[in-house]
Design a protein around this motif. Structure first.
Motif, PDB file in Angstrom:
ATOM      1  N   HIS A 164      17.535 -67.859 -55.246  1.00  0.00           N
ATOM      2  CA  HIS A 164      16.773 -68.859 -54.483  1.00  0.00           C
ATOM      3  C   HIS A 164      17.708 -69.937 -53.937  1.00  0.00           C
ATOM      4  O   HIS A 164      17.612 -70.325 -52.768  1.00  0.00           O
ATOM      5  CB  HIS A 164      15.730 -69.533 -55.383  1.00  0.00           C
ATOM      6  CG  HIS A 164      14.595 -68.640 -55.761  1.00  0.00           C
ATOM      7  ND1 HIS A 164      13.745 -68.924 -56.816  1.00  0.00           N
ATOM      8  CD2 HIS A 164      14.140 -67.476 -55.228  1.00  0.00           C
ATOM      9  CE1 HIS A 164      12.834 -67.966 -56.912  1.00  0.00           C
ATOM     10  NE2 HIS A 164      13.060 -67.078 -55.971  1.00  0.00           N
ATOM     11  N   CYS A 169      15.928 -69.336 -50.211  1.00  0.00           N
ATOM     12  CA  CYS A 169      14.765 -68.467 -50.074  1.00  0.00           C
ATOM     13  C   CYS A 169      13.832 -68.693 -51.260  1.00  0.00           C
ATOM     14  O   CYS A 169      14.135 -69.494 -52.145  1.00  0.00           O
ATOM     15  CB  CYS A 169      15.205 -66.996 -50.012  1.00  0.00           C
ATOM     16  SG  CYS A 169      16.170 -66.457 -51.451  1.00  0.00           S
ATOM     17  N   CYS A 170      12.723 -67.978 -51.265  1.00  0.00           N
ATOM     18  CA  CYS A 170      11.752 -68.152 -52.355  1.00  0.00           C
ATOM     19  C   CYS A 170      11.066 -66.824 -52.644  1.00  0.00           C
ATOM     20  O   CYS A 170      10.390 -66.264 -51.767  1.00  0.00           O
ATOM     21  CB  CYS A 170      10.720 -69.198 -51.982  1.00  0.00           C
ATOM     22  SG  CYS A 170       9.619 -69.653 -53.340  1.00  0.00           S
ATOM     23  N   TRP A 175       6.366 -66.553 -50.681  1.00  0.00           N
ATOM     24  CA  TRP A 175       5.466 -67.260 -51.581  1.00  0.00           C
ATOM     25  C   TRP A 175       4.447 -66.337 -52.238  1.00  0.00           C
ATOM     26  O   TRP A 175       3.869 -66.679 -53.273  1.00  0.00           O
ATOM     27  CB  TRP A 175       4.728 -68.364 -50.813  1.00  0.00           C
ATOM     28  CG  TRP A 175       5.610 -69.507 -50.415  1.00  0.00           C
ATOM     29  CD1 TRP A 175       6.927 -69.673 -50.714  1.00  0.00           C
ATOM     30  CD2 TRP A 175       5.223 -70.646 -49.641  1.00  0.00           C
ATOM     31  NE1 TRP A 175       7.422 -70.834 -50.175  1.00  0.00           N
ATOM     32  CE2 TRP A 175       6.380 -71.464 -49.504  1.00  0.00           C
ATOM     33  CE3 TRP A 175       4.039 -71.064 -49.047  1.00  0.00           C
ATOM     34  CZ2 TRP A 175       6.365 -72.665 -48.801  1.00  0.00           C
ATOM     35  CZ3 TRP A 175       4.030 -72.263 -48.342  1.00  0.00           C
ATOM     36  CH2 TRP A 175       5.168 -73.054 -48.224  1.00  0.00           C
ATOM     37  N   LYS A 183       5.095 -72.693 -57.442  1.00  0.00           N
ATOM     38  CA  LYS A 183       6.411 -72.288 -56.932  1.00  0.00           C
ATOM     39  C   LYS A 183       7.487 -72.833 -57.866  1.00  0.00           C
ATOM     40  O   LYS A 183       7.422 -73.994 -58.291  1.00  0.00           O
ATOM     41  CB  LYS A 183       6.623 -72.821 -55.517  1.00  0.00           C
ATOM     42  CG  LYS A 183       5.593 -72.342 -54.507  1.00  0.00           C
ATOM     43  CD  LYS A 183       5.858 -72.983 -53.150  1.00  0.00           C
ATOM     44  CE  LYS A 183       4.691 -72.731 -52.217  1.00  0.00           C
ATOM     45  NZ  LYS A 183       3.467 -73.459 -52.610  1.00  0.00           N
ATOM     46  N   CYS A 187      13.011 -72.924 -55.750  1.00  0.00           N
ATOM     47  CA  CYS A 187      12.617 -72.605 -54.371  1.00  0.00           C
ATOM     48  C   CYS A 187      12.704 -73.829 -53.471  1.00  0.00           C
ATOM     49  O   CYS A 187      12.525 -73.722 -52.259  1.00  0.00           O
ATOM     50  CB  CYS A 187      11.190 -72.059 -54.336  1.00  0.00           C
ATOM     51  SG  CYS A 187      11.046 -70.311 -54.768  1.00  0.00           S
ATOM     52  N   TYR A 218       9.651 -76.724 -49.762  1.00  0.00           N
ATOM     53  CA  TYR A 218      10.091 -75.428 -50.286  1.00  0.00           C
ATOM     54  C   TYR A 218      10.522 -74.469 -49.174  1.00  0.00           C
ATOM     55  O   TYR A 218      10.015 -74.530 -48.053  1.00  0.00           O
ATOM     56  CB  TYR A 218       8.959 -74.766 -51.086  1.00  0.00           C
ATOM     57  CG  TYR A 218       8.558 -75.508 -52.329  1.00  0.00           C
ATOM     58  CD1 TYR A 218       9.241 -75.320 -53.527  1.00  0.00           C
ATOM     59  CD2 TYR A 218       7.501 -76.412 -52.302  1.00  0.00           C
ATOM     60  CE1 TYR A 218       8.869 -76.006 -54.670  1.00  0.00           C
ATOM     61  CE2 TYR A 218       7.128 -77.109 -53.442  1.00  0.00           C
ATOM     62  CZ  TYR A 218       7.820 -76.900 -54.625  1.00  0.00           C
ATOM     63  OH  TYR A 218       7.452 -77.584 -55.752  1.00  0.00           O
ATOM     64  N   CYS A 223      13.638 -63.751 -50.247  1.00  0.00           N
ATOM     65  CA  CYS A 223      15.080 -63.492 -50.379  1.00  0.00           C
ATOM     66  C   CYS A 223      15.481 -62.156 -49.763  1.00  0.00           C
ATOM     67  O   CYS A 223      16.595 -62.007 -49.258  1.00  0.00           O
ATOM     68  CB  CYS A 223      15.479 -63.526 -51.858  1.00  0.00           C
ATOM     69  SG  CYS A 223      15.282 -65.155 -52.611  1.00  0.00           S
TER      70      CYS A 223
END
Length: 273
Positions: A164, A169-170, A175, A183, A187, A218, A223
Motif C-alpha cells: 500500500h 494503492c489500497c 476499496w 480501510k 491505504c 485514501y 495495487c
C-alpha cells in the motif's frame, strides 16, 4: 550431413547446455523459496517493529521484510518449471550429441508444446484485461479480504501494508477488498504519511481506530492495477525479449527436425556408401 544440419547440431548442444545451467539455477531458487523462507517467516512473524516513524500505520522498514506472500507457491512453480526445462535441455543435448532420434523427437514435441503454452500465457499476461489477470486479482484479493489485518504482525499483513505504502494503492482490487471493514491506515495517501508536522491532523485521522478520515485521504486504485501499469510502461522491452526467447526456441525445434531428417536419410541408405 549437410552444413545446416551440422551447424544446427552444434548450436542445439550449446544452447541447451546453457538452458541446462539456467534450469538448475531456477530449481535452486525454487527450492530456497519453497523450503527455506518459511523458517525465516516464523521469526519475522514475531518481530515487533519499534523506533519506526510509521508505527501508527503498521508499515515496517523494508529491512524487516524477508518474505512476500505466496512465495511458497512461487517456489513450487519455479521447481516445476526448472525440472521441465532441465528435462527438455537434457533431451536436446543427448539427442544432438548421439543423433538419437527418439530423444530428438521427444524434444521437438515437448518444446513445441512449451512454445504454444508460452505464447498463450504470455499473450494473456501482456494484454490488460484477460481471464488470467482477473483470476490473479480474485485469488489474491479474496485472501486480502478474508485474512488481512491492518494491525497484524505476520508476513502477509506486513507485506500488504508495505505494498500500500510503496505503490500508493489500497487493496488488490481497490476499496472493494475492505467492504466489511474500515480501510487500513496504510491505504492513506503517501503524502500524508510522509508529510511534515503540518499533516499531523490528517495523519491522526487516518491512523485512528476506527479511522475518522474522509475518503479523499485514501488511495483509491487497487495495487494490482498500479503494478500492472508499471509493468506495461515497459511493454515494448518485455514484448521484444519475449519474442526473442520464442524465436530461439523455434530455431531449436527447426534444427532438431533437420537432425532427425538427416538421421532418417542415413538409416535409409543401402550399401556400404
Amino acid at each position: 550431413m549437410g552444413c545446416w544440419t551440422g551447424m544446427g547440431r552444434v548450436l542445439l548442444i550449446i544452447l541447451n547446455l546453457v538452458f541446462l545451467l539456467v534450469s538448475m539455477a531456477i530449481l535452486a531458487a525454487g527450492i530456497i523459496l519453497r523450503f527455506f523462507t518459511p523458517i525465516i517467516a516464523t521469526f519475522l512473524g514475531q518481530i515487533k517493529v519499534s523506533g519506526n516513524t510509521k508505527d501508527q500505520f503498521n508499515i515496517p522498514d523494508i529491512d524487516d521484510i524477508s518474505e512476500l506472500p505466496f512465495v511458497g507457491d512461487i517456489g513450487i512453480a519455479l521447481i516445476v518449471f526448472g525440472a521441465v526445462l532441465c528435462c527438455i535441455s537434457f533431451f536436446a543435448c543427448c539427442g544432438a550429441c548421439c543423433k538419437f532420434r527418439p530423444l530428438l523427437i521427444l524434444f521437438v514435441i515437448t518444446m513445441s508444446t512449451l512454445i504454444i503454452a508460452q505464447g498463450v500465457v504470455g499473450g494473456l499476461f501482456i494484454a490488460e484485461d484477460t481471464v488470467l489477470h482477473e483470476e490473479i486479482k480474485k485469488t489474491v484479493g479474496d485472501k486480502v479480504k478474508n485474512d488481512f489485518q491492518a494491525n497484524g504482525t505476520d508476513v502477509f499483513d506486513f507485506s500488504i501494508n508495505m505494498l500500500h505504502y510503496l505503490l500508493d494503492c489500497c487493496g488488490i482490487r481497490g476499496w472493494d477488498d475492505f467492504n466489511n471493514t474500515p480501510k487500513p491506515p496504510s491505504c492513506c495517501n503517501r503524502t500524508i504519511i510522509d508529510g511534515d508536522s503540518s499533516w499531523d491532523d490528517e495523519r491522526q485521522e487516518c491512523a485512528s481506530d476506527p479511522p475518522t478520515a474522509p475518503d479523499s485521504y485514501y488511495n483509491q486504485e487497487g495495487c494490482y492495477v498500479v503494478l500492472q501499469d508499471k509493468i506495461l510502461e515497459h511493454l515494448t522491452l518485455i514484448a521484444v525479449a519475449f519474442a526473442v526467447i520464442l524465436f530461439i526456441q523455434l530455431l531449436e525445434v527447426i534444427f532438431a527436425c533437420l537432425i532427425v531428417k538427416d538421421v532418417n536419410n542415413a538409416d535409409s541408405k543401402v550399401g556400404p556408401y
